[in-house]
Design an enzyme around this catalytic site. Sequence first.
Site, PDB file in Angstrom:
ATOM      1  N   ASP A 125       0.816  -1.212   0.000  1.00  7.46           N
ATOM      2  CA  ASP A 125       0.000   0.000   0.000  1.00  7.46           C
ATOM      3  C   ASP A 125       0.846   1.257   0.000  1.00  7.46           C
ATOM      4  OD1 ASP A 125       0.926  -0.446   2.582  1.00  7.46           O
ATOM      5  OD2 ASP A 125      -1.028  -0.844   3.432  1.00  7.46           O
ATOM      6  N   ASN A 141      -7.456  -2.395  14.505  1.00  7.09           N
ATOM      7  CA  ASN A 141      -8.849  -2.685  14.134  1.00  7.09           C
ATOM      8  C   ASN A 141      -8.958  -3.915  13.229  1.00  7.09           C
ATOM      9  OD1 ASN A 141      -7.842  -1.796  11.716  1.00  7.09           O
ATOM     10  ND2 ASN A 141      -9.206  -0.027  11.504  1.00  7.09           N
ATOM     11  N   HIS A 169      -7.234  -4.419  10.371  1.00  5.90           N
ATOM     12  CA  HIS A 169      -6.982  -4.235   8.927  1.00  5.90           C
ATOM     13  C   HIS A 169      -5.706  -4.968   8.505  1.00  5.90           C
ATOM     14  CE1 HIS A 169      -4.705  -0.121   9.501  1.00  5.90           C
ATOM     15  NE2 HIS A 169      -3.830  -1.106   9.489  1.00  5.90           N
ATOM     16  N   GLU A 203      -9.808  -1.845   5.391  1.00  5.25           N
ATOM     17  CA  GLU A 203     -10.381  -1.457   6.674  1.00  5.25           C
ATOM     18  C   GLU A 203     -11.670  -2.239   6.956  1.00  5.25           C
ATOM     19  OE1 GLU A 203      -8.576   0.211   8.559  1.00  5.25           O
ATOM     20  OE2 GLU A 203      -8.166   2.262   7.945  1.00  5.25           O
TER      21      GLU A 203
HETATM   22  C1  F6R Z   1       1.518  -1.197   6.179  1.00  2.00           C
HETATM   23  C2  F6R Z   1       0.200  -1.813   6.291  1.00  2.00           C
HETATM   24  C3  F6R Z   1      -0.578  -1.759   7.554  1.00  2.00           C
HETATM   25  C4  F6R Z   1       0.263  -2.040   8.805  1.00  2.00           C
HETATM   26  C5  F6R Z   1      -0.606  -1.968  10.063  1.00  2.00           C
HETATM   27  C6  F6R Z   1       0.218  -2.161  11.325  1.00  2.00           C
HETATM   28  O1  F6R Z   1       2.053  -1.380   4.878  1.00  2.00           O
HETATM   29  O2  F6R Z   1      -0.269  -2.347   5.335  1.00  2.00           O
HETATM   30  O3  F6R Z   1      -1.628  -2.704   7.483  1.00  2.00           O
HETATM   31  O4  F6R Z   1       0.843  -3.306   8.687  1.00  2.00           O
HETATM   32  O5  F6R Z   1      -1.254  -0.739  10.124  1.00  2.00           O
HETATM   33  O6  F6R Z   1       1.106  -1.100  11.456  1.00  2.00           O
HETATM   34  P1  F6R Z   1       2.287  -1.158  12.525  1.00  2.00           P
HETATM   35  O7  F6R Z   1       3.175  -2.271  12.112  1.00  2.00           O
HETATM   36  O8  F6R Z   1       2.973   0.182  12.406  1.00  2.00           O
HETATM   37  O9  F6R Z   1       1.655  -1.390  13.853  1.00  2.00           O
END
Ligand code: F6R
Length: 240
Positions: free
Chosen positions: A67, A136, A138, A143
Amino acid sequence: MKFLVLETKEEVAVKAADIVSEVIKNNPKAVLGLATGSSPLGLYAELVKRYKAGELDFSGITSVNLDEYVGLSEDHDQSYRYFMNTNLLDLVNINKENTHVPHGNTDNPEEEARKYNELLESLPPQDIQVLGIGINGHIGFNEPSDNLVVPTHAENLTENTINANARFFEKVQDVPTKAITMGVGNIMRAKKIILIATGENKREAMRRLRDEYVSANNPSSVLKLHDDTIILMDRAAYGE
Ligand code: F6R
């Protein structure tokens, strides 16, 4: 889906690097699906260490990222392209032309998403996809909602995600509100998936992933339908 609980986040990073290293050694032309954020930082540091020790060769590797924020240029220090370059891609011998992150700096995110989806479909499936998980539930920026989107698409970030990511920006108003993300179909196409979850703030997401049925309200739950997924977590995320 298998759960593997290790004591510390350092052990999680080493285990994740063992799994990714094996993929690279088995297929020097592997396609690696990569994530950004705090979760894979230890993994990338460990891969760089192994590359510098002469144990890994990235010259034939292709990478595809999950992403990118909409509205940040590639050299913005919070863009995911910048994150990947500084934490892994500029530190190993990968051919940068074979590294792909959606282009977020665009007036037409839907068109960029469509092009990225086409690119993914033109490549072999990811030999391994690395994931983190949002508090959450995701994965990528898919989401929680009533529906899961299969291909790459532009997604509005939830307030929960914007607040969680505000720690990387000066103020919450600076956090982009939209992202281009692989859809669940692009993620599930990977031959192997590892999801890294460390720290106490991931405990509830881990509990839900273990205990809940598959539902679009918890996008990570689709991983229950993938037959080679390992959830790698530390004791703090497991909670017992
Ligand atoms: C990042 C992504 C997100 C993160 C998630 C956890 O490329 O796709 O899904 O993996 O938000 O973020 P962290 O690792 O910072 O807790």
